[in-house]
Scaffold this motif. Structure first.
Motif, mmCIF file in Angstrom:
data_model
loop_
_atom_site.group_PDB
_atom_site.id
_atom_site.type_symbol
_atom_site.label_atom_id
_atom_site.label_comp_id
_atom_site.label_asym_id
_atom_site.label_seq_id
_atom_site.Cartn_x
_atom_site.Cartn_y
_atom_site.Cartn_z
ATOM 1 N N ALA A 1 -5.173 -1.083 -0.303
ATOM 2 C CA ALA A 1 -5.901 0.054 -0.871
ATOM 3 C C ALA A 1 -6.085 1.157 0.161
ATOM 4 C CB ALA A 1 -7.251 -0.412 -1.400
ATOM 5 N N GLY A 2 -6.367 0.773 1.409
ATOM 6 C CA GLY A 2 -6.561 1.768 2.456
ATOM 7 C C GLY A 2 -5.299 2.577 2.714
ATOM 8 N N MET A 3 -4.157 1.898 2.758
ATOM 9 C CA MET A 3 -2.886 2.589 2.971
ATOM 10 C C MET A 3 -2.602 3.562 1.836
ATOM 11 S SD MET A 3 -0.272 2.778 5.032
ATOM 12 C CE MET A 3 1.431 3.351 5.038
ATOM 13 N N ALA A 4 -2.785 3.107 0.596
ATOM 14 C CA ALA A 4 -2.538 3.959 -0.573
ATOM 15 C C ALA A 4 -3.509 5.135 -0.608
ATOM 16 C CB ALA A 4 -2.660 3.130 -1.852
ATOM 17 N N ALA A 5 -4.769 4.898 -0.234
ATOM 18 C CA ALA A 5 -5.777 5.958 -0.253
ATOM 19 C C ALA A 5 -5.477 7.028 0.794
ATOM 20 C CB ALA A 5 -7.160 5.365 -0.030
ATOM 21 N N ILE A 6 -5.027 6.609 1.977
ATOM 22 C CA ILE A 6 -4.699 7.570 3.035
ATOM 23 C C ILE A 6 -3.568 8.499 2.589
ATOM 24 C CG2 ILE A 6 -3.671 7.790 5.334
ATOM 25 C CD1 ILE A 6 -5.228 5.243 6.102
ATOM 26 N N ILE A 7 -2.527 7.921 2.003
ATOM 27 C CA ILE A 7 -1.394 8.726 1.524
ATOM 28 C C ILE A 7 -1.851 9.692 0.443
ATOM 29 C CG2 ILE A 7 0.808 8.612 0.296
ATOM 30 C CD1 ILE A 7 1.283 5.890 1.654
ATOM 31 N N SER A 8 -2.636 9.194 -0.512
ATOM 32 C CA SER A 8 -3.083 10.023 -1.636
ATOM 33 C C SER A 8 -4.031 11.126 -1.179
ATOM 34 C CB SER A 8 -3.786 9.144 -2.676
ATOM 35 O OG SER A 8 -2.946 8.102 -3.101
ATOM 36 N N GLY B 1 0.813 -1.211 0.000
ATOM 37 C CA GLY B 1 0.000 0.000 0.000
ATOM 38 C C GLY B 1 0.847 1.260 0.000
ATOM 39 N N PHE B 2 1.955 1.225 0.733
ATOM 40 C CA PHE B 2 2.870 2.367 0.750
ATOM 41 C C PHE B 2 3.446 2.613 -0.641
ATOM 42 C CE2 PHE B 2 7.299 3.852 1.129
ATOM 43 C CZ PHE B 2 7.081 5.091 1.710
ATOM 44 N N LEU B 3 3.829 1.520 -1.324
ATOM 45 C CA LEU B 3 4.372 1.669 -2.677
ATOM 46 C C LEU B 3 3.316 2.208 -3.645
ATOM 47 C CD1 LEU B 3 6.550 -1.560 -3.112
ATOM 48 C CD2 LEU B 3 7.320 0.767 -2.658
ATOM 49 N N PHE B 4 2.102 1.674 -3.558
ATOM 50 C CA PHE B 4 1.019 2.188 -4.408
ATOM 51 C C PHE B 4 0.773 3.668 -4.118
ATOM 52 C CE2 PHE B 4 -0.618 -2.197 -5.342
ATOM 53 C CZ PHE B 4 -0.760 -2.037 -6.708
ATOM 54 N N GLY B 5 0.798 4.035 -2.831
ATOM 55 C CA GLY B 5 0.606 5.433 -2.472
ATOM 56 C C GLY B 5 1.678 6.332 -3.046
ATOM 57 N N CYS B 6 2.917 5.859 -3.037
ATOM 58 C CA CYS B 6 4.023 6.635 -3.613
ATOM 59 C C CYS B 6 3.846 6.804 -5.119
ATOM 60 C CB CYS B 6 5.357 5.949 -3.306
ATOM 61 S SG CYS B 6 5.838 6.025 -1.574
#
Length: 230
Positions: free
Chosen positions: A81-88, A39-44
């Motif tokens: 998805a939740g991790m990526a969404a929070i970052i975005s 998720g961190f990578l997707f967020g980046c």
């Protein structure tokens, strides 16, 4: 020029998502840690897209974050998805502008639909066919298009004029392409796991057999013997 910038942004994100897939596929077990890392990578990747967006007007930007987040949900599940969404969403809130509600809404909608299809995949294996994958991308970006209603009237009309065609053609096609790449990686990983399991079963039979077993190379030399033969 507008369409060229948009295609370049989407192309960059496709490349980064492929790199993400190559990194995360080395992590065989789907532990909570691996899902958070994914998720961190997707967020980046989504952040990279938002840092090089197409500026339709001040405070209203377009990029491929909806593609990235929908794929994160579809293949990574709710934690990823939740991790990526929070970052975005945090970054989009920080950018601000009249398009902030639409921007955050598109993040939540894309990730949410991806997670929904993540749970539907085991029930309906046919969802991974080409037509359904394109339909998935189309559904995600129809939702993004509907979120233009949150923009001021003039901004909404200009957005629909310039973005309706890309959102309904370019973005779903890019989503379909990335999904195919991830499905190919899944198939390869599944084949590798099957080979490892087969080798483990062979080793267990070889080592625990009551009768003696040896293995020879092409020249007739003994290369392996089990404990019973020893």
């Amino acid at each position: 020029m507008f369409y060229l910038e948009l295609v370049q942004n989407v192309g960059l994100l496709v490349s980064l998502v492929v790199i993400h897939g190559q990194i995360i596929r080395r992590w065989i077990s789907r532990t909570l840690t691996s899902q958070i890392f994914s998720g961190f990578l997707f967020g980046c990747v989504a952040l990279t897209g938002m840092m090089t967006p197409v500026h339709l007007m001040p405070g209203v930007i377009f990029d491929g974050r909806s593609i990235v987040l929908s794929v994160a949900g579809l293949f990574g599940g709710p934690v990823t998805a939740g991790m990526a969404a929070i970052i975005s969403a945090a970054f989009r809130l920080w950018l601000g502008g009249p398009g902030v509600i639409m921007g955050v809404g598109s993040i939540l909608e894309s990730a949410g639909l991806g997670v929904a299809f993540y749970y539907l995949r085991p029930l309906y294996p046919g969802l991974t066919r080409n037509l359904y994958l394109f339909g998935f991308g189309l559904l995600v970006h129809l939702g993004v298009l509907l979120l233009t209603l949150t923009l001021p009237r003039e901004a909404m009309l200009e957005t629909l004029e310039h973005m309706a065609i890309p959102l309904l053609l370019i973005f779903p096609a890019a989503t379909w392409l990335i999904c195919l790449l991830f499905l190919d990686q899944e198939a390869r990983l599944s084949a590798e796991n099957a080979v490892r399991e087969s080798e483990a079963r062979y080793r267990a039979v070889f080592e625990n057999a009551a009768m003696g077993i040896d293995a020879l190379d092409r020249d007739g030399r003994i290369t392996q013997v089990n404990p019973a033969l020893s």
